[in-house]
Each structure stands twice: as structure tokens, then as C-alpha cells.
Design a protein around this motif. Structure first.
Motif, short mmCIF file in Angstrom:
data_model
loop_
_atom_site.label_atom_id
_atom_site.label_comp_id
_atom_site.label_asym_id
_atom_site.label_seq_id
_atom_site.Cartn_x
_atom_site.Cartn_y
_atom_site.Cartn_z
N PHE A 1 2.28 -7.54 2.19
CA PHE A 1 2.34 -7.53 0.59
C PHE A 1 1.13 -8.16 0.13
O PHE A 1 0.64 -9.41 0.54
CB PHE A 1 3.61 -8.42 0.31
N TRP A 2 0.15 -7.55 -0.74
CA TRP A 2 -0.99 -8.03 -1.07
C TRP A 2 -0.89 -8.67 -2.33
O TRP A 2 -0.01 -8.45 -3.28
CB TRP A 2 -2.00 -6.72 -1.54
N ASP B 1 0.92 -1.48 -0.17
CA ASP B 1 0.06 0.02 0.05
C ASP B 1 0.95 1.30 0.07
O ASP B 1 0.43 2.26 -0.35
CB ASP B 1 -1.00 -0.06 1.21
N THR B 2 2.04 1.12 0.72
CA THR B 2 2.90 2.52 0.53
C THR B 2 4.26 1.82 0.24
O THR B 2 4.72 0.61 0.09
CB THR B 2 3.13 3.01 2.14
N GLU B 3 5.07 2.73 -0.47
CA GLU B 3 6.52 2.36 -0.77
C GLU B 3 7.58 2.02 0.53
O GLU B 3 7.60 2.84 1.24
CB GLU B 3 7.12 3.44 -1.43
N VAL B 4 7.99 0.66 0.48
CA VAL B 4 8.84 0.51 1.60
C VAL B 4 9.74 -0.15 1.14
O VAL B 4 10.02 -0.63 0.07
CB VAL B 4 7.83 -0.39 2.74
#
Length: 368
Positions: free
Chosen positions: A342-343, A110-113
Motif C-alpha cells: 500500500f503506497w 498498484d492493482t485492485e486487491v
């Protein structure tokens, strides 16, 4: 008037059968469908008819005796960094052309990680004595991947896929005891044991969904039915047999458009070194976890060491399960330095090949 057999997983009789047949028939059984009938309270002829119909209708993806291949092959979860324009082609190659890659999933965050660039995730198995690295190098050459990270399981805390049983779970529902860690030490098998094992593990065809499903398999293995069952029982004692299972098609909708699950989240937690077994047991006792492992993700993934998968029909619900586990870890005093989800998107699932012969043939075919 012909008799129409309901095939949806939500039909009450089918749900009663599936709540047992998905993941509660552990080990080898001479008459597995009798055991499903007995435990589910549904008569054997109905069990056979319904499972056959669900398989033919695409609601059940496969019916098979699973193996604990951690004992028969070296395995790892692999995260691949693939240029975006090559991502779908790499997915297709792993799913269709590499029998040693089992689960093939494109994942996103959902976010850059750290680790967001690793979009393609696969499980990889190679026969005992072969090298995971060597196989991954060949896959990298064939798909144009830029980098991969192998994450073998140091231990397994949960492994089961009862989607129908898990749909009514409340976040935080868990077993009275922590999950017990299974190890991944390989075993040696005789030639006869390999013959029985390789015949045993193939998916059952609709015609084999009968009161005595192993008759034809004994013939393939070249032994009598009695001997086949004896050897299978020895394999069971050696802990290489998993469960007898009906796997639902939980990603693609059925012929009437029903889906079993829509979302799958791969959860990552980084816990202090030395506390992996304790933390894995605490996460693994939560009924929502279909898989839970100790794997080392390294600096690319925030030094994550506990990973697990949860499936659900709503994203918010999957996140509620995650939040409940996070709160629980905090309540039992296990600090988490990094966590993420992680989707899963596009995915294909097939049993990984573990035959040494098939492995050597594949490498001969794809040699440079």
C-alpha cells in the motif's frame, strides 16, 4: 560577515549528526545533546547550532523524547473506508481535529486487491481504560466514513526511523539476529510520574536546544531538576521511554526543495497462523524496515498478519527491498499466502496525545 549555517540533511556535518540523532539515542539521558556529540564525533556547540538551524529551517520537523506509548495507551492501526468525495475532508479532520490520531496517510495500491477500498490509514491511541472502538465510532460519525478496521499490534519487531542512515542500504541487508518481539502490556504510573512524563514528551523549542534541555520541563512538572531526572530514569526502567530523537521532515521538501524520502510502502504478508513471531523476527531484522508489526488484517486484507513500512527516494528501490525480503522468507521456509504494497500519498504525522484529561475534554466537546 555573518556565519551561515548549512541546514540541508545532506550537508556532511549535518548527515554525521543525523545518522546518530535520528534513532540511535535510546532511553532517557540527562544531557542528550552531549550524547549525540560524543557518538557522532561532532563538537557539542556545533551539534546544538546545527540541530537548532535544521529545526528552524524546517529540515528537522521536531526534536523530542519519544515514549513507548504502547505501554501507556491502547493503540491500533486503523484502515478507513471513506466515500471518495469525503476522503480529503476526513483526512483533514483526523490530522487537525483529532489529537489521538498520529500518522494520517492516504494510501493506494498498484492493482485492485482486497482492501484497495480502504484509502485512509491512521494510527490511533486512546488512554488505558478507554475504548478504541468507541473513539473510532465517534470519528466515523464526524467524518462520514462508512467502515473501519482496527488492527492493534500483537507485537512489535522493528521501530526506528534512521532515514539518513538507511539511504545507503542494499536490498537484503539485515542484522545477524532476528528482531526480538516487544509486547504491548500497559503499565501503571503514579501522578508524579504522569506529570514528569507529560512535561518530558512535548517537542523542544529552538530555545530549548541547549546543553541542559530539561530545566524548564522540571519547572512545568513542578519538581526540581534532580527529581525530574530521577523520575524520568524510573520511567525508563519501566520501559515507557522510547528514544531522544530529531525527526526529519521526510515527506515535504525543505526550503531549498530537497526531500529525504519520496515513497513509503506499507508491506503486507500473510504467514501461517502460529508462525507470526518467527516471521516478524525475520522481516524485522532487515535494516530497511522502519516499522514491523504483527497485526491481524482479517479477511478484508487477505488475512495478513505481518506488516511493515519502508521509505525510499525511488519506488523501484522500495520494491527491490520488498523482493529481497520475499526471497529471504522463502529461503528460511516461511510460506506467504498473500502479500501486497500500500503506497503512501498525502500524509501528516504528529505525536498521538495520551493524556486522559485531554481525552475526556475532546469527547465532551464532540458528544452528540
Amino acid at each position: 560577515m555573518s556565519h551561515i549555517v548549512p541546514v540541508e540533511h545532506s550537508d556532511p556535518v549535518n548527515a554525521q549528526i543525523l545518522s546518530i540523532s535520528e534513532d540511535l539515542i535510546a532511553g532517557f539521558h540527562r544531557h542528550p545533546f552531549h550524547v549525540i556529540a560524543e557518538k557522532s564525533g561532532v563538537a557539542l556547540p556545533v551539534v546544538l547550532e546545527r540541530i537548532r538551524a535544521m529545526l528552524e529551517g524546517g529540515v528537522i520537523r521536531r526534536v523530542r523524547q519519544t515514549l513507548l506509548s504502547t505501554k501507556l495507551a491502547h493503540g491500533a492501526l486503523v484502515a478507513w473506508r471513506v466515500p471518495e468525495e469525503k476522503l480529503n475532508a476526513a483526512f483533514d479532520f483526523m490530522a487537525k481535529e483529532d489529537p489521538f490520531s498520529g500518522h494520517v496517510v492516504i494510501r493506494s495500491t498498484d492493482t485492485e486487491v482486497s482492501g484497495s477500498g480502504y484509502r485512509l490509514w491512521t494510527t490511533l491511541k486512546v488512554p488505558v481504560g478507554e475504548s478504541l472502538d468507541e473513539h473510532a465510532q465517534v470519528l466515523m460519525r464526524l467524518t462520514g466514513a462508512e467502515e473501519y478496521l482496527l488492527m492493534p499490534a500483537n507485537g512489535v519487531f522493528a521501530l526506528g526511523v534512521g532515514h539518513v542512515r538507511r539511504r545507503t542500504l542494499e536490498p537484503g541487508d539485515r542484522a545477524d539476529e532476528p528482531g526480538v518481539m516487544m509486547t504491548t502490556v500497559p503499565v501503571d504510573l503514579t501522578e508524579e510520574e504522569w506529570n514528569v512524563l507529560l512535561a518530558l514528551k512535548e517537542e523542544l523549542t529552538p530555545d530549548e536546544i541547549t546543553a541542559s534541555p530539561w530545566d524548564a520541563r522540571a519547572e512545568i512538572a513542578g519538581v526540581s531538576l534532580e527529581r525530574f531526572c530521577e523520575v524520568a530514569e524510573t520511567l525508563n526502567a519501566k520501559k515507557v521511554i522510547g528514544r531522544f530523537s530529531t525527526f526529519l521532515e521526510h515527506v515535504k521538501p525543505s526550503s531549498t526543495g530537497e526531500r529525504v524520502t519520496r515513497f513509503n510502502g506499507l508491506f503486507h504478508w500473510a504467514v501461517p497462523k502460529g508462525r507470526e513471531i518467527e516471521a516478524g523476527g525475520e522481516v524485522g531484522r532487515h535494516y530497511c524496515m522502519t516499522h514491523c508489526y504483527w497485526r491481524e488484517g482479517g479477511p478484508q486484507f487477505g488475512d495478513v498478519n505481518i506488516m511493515g513500512v519502508v521509505h525510499g527516494t525511488e519506488k523501484t528501490r522500495v520494491l527491490e527491498h520488498k523482493a529481497a525480503i520475499d526471497r529471504y522468507l522463502e529461503s528460511v521456509g516461511i510460506p506467504v499466502s498473500y502479500t501486497n504494497v500500500f503506497w503512501g500519498g498525502r500524509s501528516e504525522i504528529k505525536p498521538s496525545e495520551i493524556s486522559p484529561k485531554v481525552y475526556h475534554e475532546w469527547h465532551a466537546k464532540h458528544a452528540e
